[in-house]
Design an enzyme around this catalytic site. Sequence first.
Site, mmCIF file in Angstrom:
data_model
loop_
_atom_site.group_PDB
_atom_site.id
_atom_site.type_symbol
_atom_site.label_atom_id
_atom_site.label_comp_id
_atom_site.label_asym_id
_atom_site.label_seq_id
_atom_site.Cartn_x
_atom_site.Cartn_y
_atom_site.Cartn_z
ATOM 1 N N HIS B 104 0.834 -1.212 0.000
ATOM 2 C CA HIS B 104 0.000 0.000 0.000
ATOM 3 C C HIS B 104 0.865 1.257 0.000
ATOM 4 O O HIS B 104 0.610 2.208 -0.737
ATOM 5 C CB HIS B 104 -0.902 0.019 1.236
ATOM 6 C CG HIS B 104 -2.150 -0.785 1.092
ATOM 7 N ND1 HIS B 104 -2.552 -1.366 -0.085
ATOM 8 C CD2 HIS B 104 -3.106 -1.098 2.013
ATOM 9 C CE1 HIS B 104 -3.696 -2.002 0.102
ATOM 10 N NE2 HIS B 104 -4.050 -1.857 1.369
ATOM 11 N N TYR C 49 -6.401 3.095 11.194
ATOM 12 C CA TYR C 49 -6.645 2.177 10.088
ATOM 13 C C TYR C 49 -6.028 2.743 8.812
ATOM 14 O O TYR C 49 -5.931 3.957 8.643
ATOM 15 C CB TYR C 49 -8.142 1.955 9.883
ATOM 16 C CG TYR C 49 -8.813 1.154 10.977
ATOM 17 C CD1 TYR C 49 -9.031 -0.214 10.820
ATOM 18 C CD2 TYR C 49 -9.213 1.746 12.165
ATOM 19 C CE1 TYR C 49 -9.657 -0.962 11.803
ATOM 20 C CE2 TYR C 49 -9.837 1.001 13.166
ATOM 21 C CZ TYR C 49 -10.053 -0.357 12.975
ATOM 22 O OH TYR C 49 -10.667 -1.096 13.960
ATOM 23 N N GLU C 50 -5.610 1.871 7.907
ATOM 24 C CA GLU C 50 -4.860 2.319 6.729
ATOM 25 C C GLU C 50 -5.715 3.161 5.781
ATOM 26 O O GLU C 50 -5.194 3.795 4.873
ATOM 27 C CB GLU C 50 -4.237 1.125 6.004
ATOM 28 C CG GLU C 50 -5.244 0.123 5.502
ATOM 29 C CD GLU C 50 -4.576 -1.199 5.128
ATOM 30 O OE1 GLU C 50 -3.423 -1.435 5.519
ATOM 31 O OE2 GLU C 50 -5.230 -2.008 4.439
ATOM 32 N N SER C 51 -7.016 3.205 6.024
ATOM 33 C CA SER C 51 -7.875 4.074 5.214
ATOM 34 C C SER C 51 -7.672 5.551 5.571
ATOM 35 O O SER C 51 -8.256 6.422 4.935
ATOM 36 C CB SER C 51 -9.345 3.701 5.438
ATOM 37 O OG SER C 51 -9.649 3.740 6.823
ATOM 38 N N GLY C 52 -6.847 5.822 6.585
ATOM 39 C CA GLY C 52 -6.566 7.205 6.947
ATOM 40 C C GLY C 52 -7.368 7.698 8.139
ATOM 41 O O GLY C 52 -7.316 8.870 8.488
#
Lengths: 272, 272, 253, 253
Positions: B104, C49-52
């Site tokens: 990512h 979370y990696e979604s920001g």
Amino acid sequence: MAEIVSLPEAVAELVRDGDTIALEGFTHLIPVAAGHEIIRQRRRDLTLVRMTPDIVYDQMIGAGCARKLVFSWGGNPGVGSLHRFRDAIENGWPAPLEIEEHSHAGMANRYVAAASGLPFAVLRGYVGTDLQAHTPTVKPITCPFTGEVLTAVPALQLDAAIVHAQRADRDGNVQMWGITGVQKEAVLAARRSLVTVEEVVDELDLRPDAVVLPSWTVRWVAEVPGGAHPSYAQGYYDRDNAYYRAWDPISRDRDAFTEWLSAHVLDRQGDG
Amino acid sequence: MAEIVSLPEAVAELVRDGDTIALEGFTHLIPVAAGHEIIRQRRRDLTLVRMTPDIVYDQMIGAGCARKLVFSWGGNPGVGSLHRFRDAIENGWPAPLEIEEHSHAGMANRYVAAASGLPFAVLRGYVGTDLQAHTPTVKPITCPFTGEVLTAVPALQLDAAIVHAQRADRDGNVQMWGITGVQKEAVLAARRSLVTVEEVVDELDLRPDAVVLPSWTVRWVAEVPGGAHPSYAQGYYDRDNAYYRAWDPISRDRDAFTEWLSAHVLDRQGDG
Amino acid sequence: MSWTADEMMSVAAARALRDDTACFVGIGLPSTAANLARRTHAPNLVLIYESGTIGAKPGRLPLSIGDGVLAETAETVVGVPEVFNYWLQPGRIETGFLGAAQIDRFGNINTTVIGPDYQHPKVRLPGAGGAPEIAASCRQVIVIVRQSRRTFVERVDFVTSFGYGSGPGDRERLGLTGRGPVLVITDLGVLEPDPRTRELTLTSLHPGVTVERAREATGWELAVAAEVATTAPPTALELETLRALEAADKEDQ
Amino acid sequence: MSWTADEMMSVAAARALRDDTACFVGIGLPSTAANLARRTHAPNLVLIYESGTIGAKPGRLPLSIGDGVLAETAETVVGVPEVFNYWLQPGRIETGFLGAAQIDRFGNINTTVIGPDYQHPKVRLPGAGGAPEIAASCRQVIVIVRQSRRTFVERVDFVTSFGYGSGPGDRERLGLTGRGPVLVITDLGVLEPDPRTRELTLTSLHPGVTVERAREATGWELAVAAEVATTAPPTALELETLRALEAADKEDQ
């Protein structure tokens, strides 16, 4: 977790002689009161970092706090020169000022690299300019995929960063909105950080547009209403353009400046 | 200035056989309807780019649109495998699928580099992993100031990007809010772009929290209510988690998938 | 009150998270355990979370790392490039919380392919996602994974996320700043890297589990600590909280 | 209706901006002209300031590039790194609008120091700001500057922003994507680079200004076009709009 303290306490802990520090703010939210506290505490040999050193850096330079300036534009926005900055460079008063000069694009990317934990950043910049010859912190770098040559600048490693924001809660979570420049990057780039705020509130209301610095990314928060004057704090007060214009005659003259400094900074307490 | 057109018109203009395209969306605002239109228009030999290829890419791969996939995580979030994606890689059905696999962090920085007009990006990534050996678009790069060795990845050059947003005005200015992933970067990285929106409004009300794509950065805008289903559009509808779960048995079986594809995509019109 | 092995695993994992720290959370078991921790002993645990979404306080378990509930309850939502560049990469985050399809004795993790040939895998897994940089840059990594010979293998087919490589000094040689995997929590017990050899060593067994059982579920000659502790059983509060979380999740289905 | 040379300069500069294009605006004369254009023939001119305000529609002239009125009226406000990296650097912006302390016959600009010694300058100027990358990356550059021998010099003391270097081919050699300075608008007239030699050439004079006068105000042997046009005088609308803008600005002082 950020600790909520007074401005004098925070500055005493934060800034040490010889440190490399940034008081950031891009026209908006400039931490002027904190700069005045640094002058009052007589810090010396500082390397001052900022994209747009303006009046508060002019004052710190005139007060003899600075050994070196790392910057990309040193002027009084919309008015003209910074005369203390010029006097230091042109005549070495009150002390010689070493400079490291970049472009805005370069400085912004140097903050980004430091905030990202990288030693350098890459950009298309400085091409054809004399900055390349005079600024050793500008070097070429070759793309390992295309062979194209671009420009590299090193990360801005800061001992301390100070920014001003609209609000924090009692846990030290910070909200700032409007033009936020490189303030987030400056805080994330620094070993130690102080955020002065217009007000500390019990509960931060939801501002999805705000840049948020969670408490665990900030070391100290100090409540300093009006701490950005004569710059502005959106939602609190406007830019005091008259002050910027009035600064021009004061700063042109060493005696007028020295007088101003005693009256408005040295002889006053942490109210900026 | 963006042109407001129908989804079929936009896709016909936007996507050509052999193109490298991204339909981005990080769980939220996935342009599913546009993906179905690409399937209906029988595009072939596409290089599909996305950080998190999910159901819509599974469907495009199963429908035979893709020659290559550039990605960093290919699964059905919270459910399990993408079976059409697996069938293509494991058994070459309906056609072999070439892959270019990243993390990512690497993919996000590849978008940033492209949006920034740079040929590559630098990060601390892939260290010690087998990705370095299998992905030629990962290379070492040395800091010209410290000598430290870091990782470089090339910019993601896209022929076309498609994202879904909540709103646009009649001039084609786009607003999206909530989790916006790398959508802005994808649009700025692409030669041609399409934004499908929940609604086109006369006047965009002020949303200081919104990511804005000014009309002059977008080529086409198409109004496609529900165009992100089964993902969600914050402020419009929730994620259809049941659909994601129902997809698992359908996608496990080639016949069930083929039947589904005819019934739900090929035999329907631009309603996604 | 009785419980399942999975429940014991989630509870043990939740306990491993210290309050007032930041945790980079993967979806699935890690997310369940992190949300359990926030509802029990670690109310100020910062979930990233990696979604920001930074500082998310989801009322129910998200099915994906980008559910609306994460954005709506977050202290701040940043772009995906920023969460990796500004937040993860500099080592600001205390704990990285990962799952695994395969793990070896040195805590190296595979989530990419099963089988010897990357180009023609027996099983194609989802891939890396954020894991390689989480494993590299978080100050410490906690792995939560069910223990079996299929999962605990002598050699992972693909190193997706680097643990201790082939032993002491490898992380340092590669210049990795994070400490690496400090705990591997399974449905049978807890493994920790030996301070000297870095080999994962069984240090605790969940109630009712024998060393023999753990050995059988491990694809290599499992190292066992001189003193193997017994994990404290789940408290009523822990179980009730966990079951409420999962019930809400089921409803949502 | 009579007007001043500065007013003629601002009007001529405003006219040079095409509607429906984006313009990266420096403070001072460029900002005045750009805002005049937006109020006259170019209502859809997109103003971009380096403070990150994109599509600003200020009701009055900002004193600085970061005034609140810019943020409050902008289509979007982005961070300073983003405005340079995502917006300026890739060449998305049609026109870069710059001032100058010194400019030479090839449109190279100095805003750094006056005097031969950078370390010990006669006059220390503010410096580069965004100008070097604006001059490099905008598709075209328009310079607005009062014309005098002090400003129009044979050789700039410091190249802050690159024009055409020492003549044809230099920009291409350096891989600069933007076309460079296409117009230099002064209080006396308009100069344009000769298509062949790239030397700034007088192509238009403002009403009442003679070639002689322009020559006297130029520190090099000024090239003059075969046909020198006369700039159309300011219209009443242009003058009223400009004066209203500047009056509001004065009040604000």
